[in-house]
Structures are given as structure tokens and as C-alpha cells.
Scaffold this active site. Structure first.
Site, PDB file in Angstrom:
ATOM      1  N   GLU A   5     -61.665 -11.601  -2.923  1.00  0.00           N
ATOM      2  CA  GLU A   5     -61.760 -10.184  -3.319  1.00  0.00           C
ATOM      3  C   GLU A   5     -63.245 -10.087  -3.863  1.00  0.00           C
ATOM      4  O   GLU A   5     -63.962  -8.903  -3.604  1.00  0.00           O
ATOM      5  CB  GLU A   5     -60.713 -10.195  -4.325  1.00  0.00           C
ATOM      6  CG  GLU A   5     -59.368  -9.958  -3.863  1.00  0.00           C
ATOM      7  CD  GLU A   5     -58.919 -11.368  -3.881  1.00  0.00           C
ATOM      8  OE1 GLU A   5     -59.330 -12.305  -3.836  1.00  0.00           O
ATOM      9  OE2 GLU A   5     -57.304 -11.257  -4.149  1.00  0.00           O
ATOM     10  N   HIS A  52     -41.450   6.691 -24.608  1.00  0.00           N
ATOM     11  CA  HIS A  52     -40.975   7.836 -24.007  1.00  0.00           C
ATOM     12  C   HIS A  52     -40.611   7.290 -22.288  1.00  0.00           C
ATOM     13  O   HIS A  52     -40.588   8.276 -21.497  1.00  0.00           O
ATOM     14  CB  HIS A  52     -41.812   9.124 -24.088  1.00  0.00           C
ATOM     15  CG  HIS A  52     -42.007   9.423 -25.379  1.00  0.00           C
ATOM     16  ND1 HIS A  52     -40.978  10.206 -26.075  1.00  0.00           N
ATOM     17  CD2 HIS A  52     -42.671   8.875 -26.383  1.00  0.00           C
ATOM     18  CE1 HIS A  52     -41.220  10.197 -27.320  1.00  0.00           C
ATOM     19  NE2 HIS A  52     -42.559   9.550 -27.684  1.00  0.00           N
TER      20      HIS A  52
END
Ligand SMILES: O=P(O)(O)OC[C@H]1O[C@](O)(CO)[C@@H](O)[C@@H]1O
Length: 529
Positions: A198, A367
Site C-alpha cells: 500500500e 446518539h
């Protein structure tokens, strides 16, 4: 006591109510530690004093192993290497193969300081002028540490902008490059091995991009690696190559050359403070007895929850938005280190090693996934952390809300809400069977464990301390489990198979692959036309 025997013994200690245990101040004091700028509180767990004592007795091999690590013994036995990331932030001599490694560490740090200052002052410039942007190209330990720390210490930035490109997905480079001017960009190729596909692919792409705009692209490249000879093959001038030894593991490497982008961003002075914070935690880890040792306590709590209580995951929940990348960083640190299946001797482990580590900053997580943490059937031990002060004095009311939320979550996990309370809350709205049904959805079991780490403010030294705390926690867990926390053979097979799939994604014969892989490949190649 032998580890797995101890685990079986400890299973009889499960089941205490945390709320009841919290009435015992002596027990709470055993589970609360204040060291330097940190207070760590593990009293909101079901650990009893007896259980803690048993866990401490199971850690009896830790001090000798710790001392072996800190003095340069080759404790990474599968790779025959010492484990000396602590030397990168250390001061005292450390001998490896009869030689003190500290002069080399200091020389490299001094070179890094010089280069970082030159970039920051403009003494080192790009072909289009003063360096405005630095791109660190690396992956895993050559990315997560500096990326996490650069974000965490954003209030200290007074150098060029820093970007991090890691994914071989071209989108990562392309999105980053959109905002860059090649004439004023410094590219840092960070790779311990300098072979990671990579990183090398992204580095080549960056060089091609640079070559389209400047006469001498290599002049705007630097390299961080323990394979120094490979950096010159890539064409990077040795004056901008910062090497390190193989006794620095990738995921433990941001204290040395891999931290160069961070040093350029915040300056050598603040980078020194970052090292100092870690060094102070090292000193504590080396000197404190196990039962008053913060990294050891974190490890013992971890073992209690994972191996004794059978809880498969642990959530890291920093109420500190700039620690947004800390959970990802800790995923590599903990899961690559302790996600092992065999002992150092190569025997299959009789039980699980490291847990799944995950998390997000609070309050955002509240949340999103806290629903499961509060009411899901499998408890998730939560590790909260919060600062007393933010870096925005004008927004101090935000900080107060943040602290209140962090403390509220651990209290909610502890107390829960029983059926009677749930019914009382909604008695005016529903009655009869509907009241029963609605109330059942509003029950919180409670008695759910959490720990909390608090600190005055997220400074470079505090960040250094937090990371060293977790590094040593991973070490203690690994020693107790009898595994090697410093290799990562589990990543190899996927890399080999990716290489073998290379020709197949170019259309070569896939008949040697399994039916699923063939079908997926077939469809992907079909869509590419
Ligand atoms: O720094 P390198 O050698 O490019 O390796 C990057 C990462 O890849 C790994 O070797 C896993 O493949 C990690 O341990 C390491 O941090």
C-alpha cells in the site's frame, strides 16, 4: 498462581453488585490510582478485593519480564528481537548485543529536530517555495500513531498542515492531493520494512504526481524506515532518511522517526513534552508495585472482564473530540499485539487472548451505539476518559456538558433503572398490560462495568502518558497470557493471497480458487468489461 487455573478460581468471584461494592471505601481505594496528571478509577466494576488479589498473584511473572523488556533482552522470541520502544523516549543507557543503543537514538532524534525546524522555518523549502503541506504516506503503525497524535494535539500546531495517506484505495491519495501544491509539499514515506505494498504504491503515485510539476521530485521526499538501504533504491537522499532499529515494533514506533510528521506539526519542543509524558509513565510502570501500578491495573481489569466474565469486547470512549482516532490506534495496538491463538511455546491457548476493542468519542457515540451498551444482552466494559479543561476557554460551557455526560454514562451503566422505576416514569401515560409492556422497554439492567481515566487537559505530555499507559497495559496482558505481543504473523496469509490474486484481477485463470472467490471475481471482472 498459574494463569488459567486462576481464571477458573476467579469465576466463583463473579456476580457481585457494583453498587454494593462501592459502599466499601477501602476496596474503592484499591481500584483507584492517581499518578502524575492521571486519576484512573476502576471502582465501577464488579472486582472485589479478593478477586484483585488473585489477579495480582497471577501477574507474578510480569516484573521480571518487564525488566527484561526495558533492558533490551530479546523478548520478541519468534522474531529474535528486543522490544525497546521505551528507549526512543528514554534517557538511561540500554544495551543490545553489548552496545548501548541510546547514542543512536539521540543522534536520530537530533537529526529529526534539525529537519523539522528547517521545514518549519523555511530553511528547507520546496521547488515552489516554503513547505505548506506535509503528507505522511504509511499504513498501520506507520500511520495510525502520528495521525492520531497530530489530531489530538491540533491546538499545538504551528507548522505546515499535515495529511495522512494510508489506504491503497486511490481515493485516499486523490482526495488528499486535491488540496496540495506539489511545489510546496513534502512527502514523507513512512514504512518500517519499506516493502508494504500500500505504502510503496502510494509513494510511487505521489512521486509521479510530483514529477509532473517539479524538476527534482525526489528532493521533496523524506523516508522513515528500518530498511535504510531500500530508501535509497527509491531515490531518497540519505540526509532525509531517518532510520530506526528492528527492536521498534511498527505499532510502537511513533516515538521515533515515525513521529516526524507530528514533530513538524507541533515543533520539537512539544514533541519532547510528548516523549516526557510517556517516559514518566514508563518510570511509574517500572517502579510501582503491581497492585499500585496503573498499566497493571488496567490489564487486570481487562482480564477480569474478558477471560473471567467472558465479555468479548471492550469500548474505548474518549470524551475528548481530538482523541477521535484513539480507538482506531488502540485497535492496532491491542488487537495486533494480543490477538493471538498460541502461547510463546506454540501451544494452543486454552481460552481467548485479547478482546475486540472498539469505540468512538463521546458524546457522539451516545446518539449512535450506546443503546446496545445500555440494553443489549451482552455487557460491554466501557473505558471512559475526559479532561477537566478543553482548549477553548471561551467555550467552557461545552466542556462542562462533556464532563457531565461522561460521568452520567458511567452512572447510568452502574445504576440502571428497574421495572418499578420505569413504570413510575410513564404511569400517567399508560395503564394495565400496556403499562407493563411499555415499561419493559424502559428497563436498564444496570450493574454494568466501566472505568474512567481523567486528566487536567489534553497536552502533549498527557497524550504521551495515555499512549504509554495503554502500551504497558497490552504488555502486562500479553505476559499474563504467555503470548508474544510483539509479532503479527496473523497478517501474513492475507498479504500472500493478495499477491496471488494480483494476476487474477488482470484476467488470469482462476480455476485454482474456491467457488465463492471465482464467482465474486467473475462478476467484478464482468462489470469492468
Ligand atoms: O511500517 P510498515 O513496514 O510499512 O508496516 C505497516 C504495518 O503493517 C503491518 O506489518 C501489518 O501488516 C503492521 O504491523 C505495520 O504497522
Amino acid at each position: 498462581m498459574e494463569f488459567w487455573t486462576g481464571i477458573e478460581t476467579l469465576k466463583a468471584h463473579r456476580g457481585a453488585r457494583i453498587g454494593e461494592l462501592l459502599k466499601d471505601d477501602k476496596r474503592n481505594a484499591c481500584l483507584r490510582l492517581e499518578i502524575g496528571p492521571f486519576l484512573f478509577d476502576a471502582s465501577k466494576t464488579a472486582l472485589t478485593v479478593n478477586a484483585l488479589e488473585t489477579l495480582v498473584s497471577m501477574a507474578e511473572t510480569v516484573p521480571a519480564r518487564r525488566d527484561a523488556m526495558l533492558t533490551g533482552a530479546p523478548i520478541n522470541e519468534t522474531e529474535g528481537r528486543a522490544v525497546l520502544h521505551t528507549a526512543l523516549r528514554g534517557e538511561a543507557p540500554v544495551m543490545v548485543d553489548g552496545q548501548d543503543v541510546m547514542p543512536g537514538v539521540r543522534d536520530t532524534l537530533e537529526r529529526m529536530r534539525g529537519f523539522a525546524q528547517d521545514v518549519r522555518s523555511g530553511a528547507f523549502a520546496g521547488q515552489g517555495g516554503r513547505i505548506t503541506d506535509v503528507v505522511n504516506i504509511g499504513i498501520g503503525g506507520s500511520d495510525l500513531g502520528p495521525a492520531m497524535a497530530t489530531l489530538a494535539l491540533a491546538p499545538y500546531h504551528d507548522g505546515p498542515r499535515c495529511h495522512f495517506v494510508s489506504n491503497v484505495d486511490g481515493a485516499d491519495w486523490a482526495e488528499t492531493a486535491k488540496s496540495l501544491d506539489p511545489g510546496t509539499t513534502l512527502v514523507i514515506v513512512a514504512s518500517k520494512t519499506f516493502t508494504t505494498i500500500e505504502t510503496m504504491t502510494n509513494a510511487q503515485t505521489a512521486r509521479d504526481w510530483m514529477a509532473g510539476a517539479v524538476d527534482d521530485p525526489a528532493a521533496q521526499f523524506a523516508a522513515l524506515s528500518s530498511a535504510v538501504e531500500k530508501t535509497s533504491e527509491f531515490g531518497i537522499d540519505p540526509s532525509r532518511v531517518f532510520g530506526f532499529e528492528d527492536w521498534v515494533g511498527g505499532r510502537y514506533s511513533m516515538w521515533g522517526p515515525i513521529g516526524l510528521s507530528l514533530m513538524i506539526a507541533i515543533g520539537p519542543g512539544d514533541f519532547d513534552a510528548f516523549l516526557r509524558g510517556a517516559r514518566e509513565m514508563d518510570t511509574h510502570f517500572r517502579e510501582a508495585p503491581l497492585d499500585r501500578n496503573m498499566p497493571a491495573l488496567l490489564a487486570l481489569v481487562g482480564i477480569w472482564h474478558h477471560q473471567v466474565c467472558g465479555l468479548p469486547t471492550r469500548a474505548v470512549l474518549p470524551y475528548d473530540n481530538r482523541l477521535a482516532r484513539l480507538p482506531a490506534y488502540l485497535q492496532q495496538l491491542e488487537m495486533e499485539s494480543n490477538g493471538k491463538g498460541v502461547t510463546m511455546a506454540g501451544e494452543t491457548l486454552p481460552g481467548p487472548a485479547g478482546p475486540v476493542v472498539w469505540g468512538e468519542p463521546g458524546t457522539n457515540g451516545q446518539h449512535a451505539f450506546y443503546q446496545l451498551i445500555h440494553q443489549g444482552r451482552t455487557p460491554v466494559p466501557c473505558e471512559f476518559m475526559v479532561a477537566a479543561e478543553g482548549h477553548e476557554p471561551e467555550l467552557d460551557h461545552h466542556q462542562r456538558l462533556l464532563m457531565a455526560n461522561c460521568l452520567a454514562q458511567s452512572e447510568a451503566l452502574l445504576k440502571g433503572r428497574d421495572l418499578a422505576e420505569a413504570k413510575a416514569k410513564i404511569a400517567g401515560k399508560f395503564d394495565g398490560a400496556e403499562l407493563e409492556r411499555q415499561a419493559a422497554h424502559r428497563v436498564f439492567e444496570g450493574n454494568r462495568p466501566s472505568t474512567t481515566l481523567v486528566y487536567p487537559k489534553l497536552t502533549p505530555a498527557v497524550l504521551g502518558g495515555i499512549v504509554a499507559l495503554y502500551e504497558h497495559r497490552v504488555f502486562v496482558e500479553g505476559v499474563m497470557l504467555g503470548i508474544n505481543s510483539f509479532d503479527q504473523w496473523g497478517v501474513e496469509l492475507g498479504k500472500e493471497l493478495a499477491t496471488s490474486l494480483g494476476p487474477l484481477v488482470e484476467g488470469a485463470d482462476a480455476s485454482g480458487k474456491d467457488a465463492s472467490t471465482r464467482a465474486l471475481l467473475d462478476r467484478l471482472l464482468g462489470w469492468r468489461g
